[in-house]
Scaffold this motif. Structure first.
Motif, mmCIF file in Angstrom:
data_model
loop_
_atom_site.group_PDB
_atom_site.id
_atom_site.type_symbol
_atom_site.label_atom_id
_atom_site.label_comp_id
_atom_site.label_asym_id
_atom_site.label_seq_id
_atom_site.Cartn_x
_atom_site.Cartn_y
_atom_site.Cartn_z
ATOM 1 N N MET A 1 0.865 -1.175 0.000
ATOM 2 C CA MET A 1 0.000 0.000 0.000
ATOM 3 C C MET A 1 0.904 1.229 0.000
ATOM 4 O O MET A 1 1.845 1.298 0.785
ATOM 5 N N THR A 2 0.596 2.168 -0.882
ATOM 6 C CA THR A 2 1.391 3.385 -0.976
ATOM 7 C C THR A 2 0.465 4.572 -0.789
ATOM 8 O O THR A 2 -0.568 4.674 -1.456
ATOM 9 N N ILE A 3 0.844 5.474 0.118
ATOM 10 C CA ILE A 3 0.046 6.664 0.359
ATOM 11 C C ILE A 3 0.820 7.868 -0.153
ATOM 12 O O ILE A 3 1.931 8.146 0.291
ATOM 13 N N HIS A 4 0.208 8.554 -1.110
ATOM 14 C CA HIS A 4 0.760 9.784 -1.647
ATOM 15 C C HIS A 4 -0.012 10.937 -1.031
ATOM 16 O O HIS A 4 -0.931 10.725 -0.245
ATOM 17 N N GLU A 5 0.323 12.127 -1.405
ATOM 18 C CA GLU A 5 -0.343 13.286 -0.825
ATOM 19 C C GLU A 5 -1.858 13.244 -1.003
ATOM 20 O O GLU A 5 -2.610 13.541 -0.090
ATOM 21 N N ARG A 6 -2.319 12.844 -2.171
ATOM 22 C CA ARG A 6 -3.761 12.831 -2.444
ATOM 23 C C ARG A 6 -4.257 11.514 -3.037
ATOM 24 O O ARG A 6 -5.341 11.458 -3.593
ATOM 25 N N GLN A 7 -3.459 10.472 -2.918
ATOM 26 C CA GLN A 7 -3.843 9.203 -3.542
ATOM 27 C C GLN A 7 -3.349 8.021 -2.710
ATOM 28 O O GLN A 7 -2.247 8.039 -2.173
ATOM 29 N N LEU A 8 -4.189 7.001 -2.633
ATOM 30 C CA LEU A 8 -3.847 5.745 -1.984
ATOM 31 C C LEU A 8 -3.783 4.680 -3.071
ATOM 32 O O LEU A 8 -4.728 4.526 -3.844
ATOM 33 N N THR A 9 -2.680 3.961 -3.149
ATOM 34 C CA THR A 9 -2.528 2.892 -4.135
ATOM 35 C C THR A 9 -2.372 1.570 -3.398
ATOM 36 O O THR A 9 -1.528 1.446 -2.516
ATOM 37 N N ILE A 10 -3.198 0.609 -3.775
ATOM 38 C CA ILE A 10 -3.138 -0.720 -3.176
ATOM 39 C C ILE A 10 -2.787 -1.713 -4.272
ATOM 40 O O ILE A 10 -3.455 -1.779 -5.296
ATOM 41 N N LYS B 1 -6.951 5.207 -5.466
ATOM 42 C CA LYS B 1 -8.097 6.012 -5.054
ATOM 43 C C LYS B 1 -7.627 7.366 -4.563
ATOM 44 O O LYS B 1 -6.637 7.473 -3.854
ATOM 45 N N GLU B 2 -8.379 8.390 -4.970
ATOM 46 C CA GLU B 2 -8.107 9.729 -4.460
ATOM 47 C C GLU B 2 -8.529 9.797 -2.995
ATOM 48 O O GLU B 2 -9.547 9.240 -2.619
ATOM 49 N N ILE B 3 -7.715 10.477 -2.182
ATOM 50 C CA ILE B 3 -8.067 10.644 -0.769
ATOM 51 C C ILE B 3 -8.124 12.113 -0.419
ATOM 52 O O ILE B 3 -7.617 12.948 -1.091
#
Length: 64
Positions: A43-52, A62-64
């Motif tokens: 799982m990778t969390i970017h500033e505005r996106q979560l990637t699984i 997904k945009e967060i």
């Protein structure tokens, strides 16, 4: 032939995931760390996106 080999390489992990999920209860009542570790590779969390990225090779963003 290369496309078929690539598809076959992806199909097996997906089939294993489906088989494993069918063995699980239909509704989870509590967090299951073993289930999470069995299904998710990263799982990778970017500033505005979560990637699984699932172990089957499927990746969802997904945009967060």
């Amino acid at each position: 032939m290369l496309k078929n080999a690539n598809r076959e390489g992806l199909r097996q992990p997906i089939e294993e995931m489906i088989k494993f999920l069918k063995e699980q209860p239909q509704q989870l009542e509590t967090y299951d760390d073993l289930l999470l570790r069995r299904l998710i590779e990263k799982m990778t969390i970017h500033e505005r996106q979560l990637t699984i990225k699932f172990k089957s090779g499927i990746e969802i963003a997904k945009e967060i």
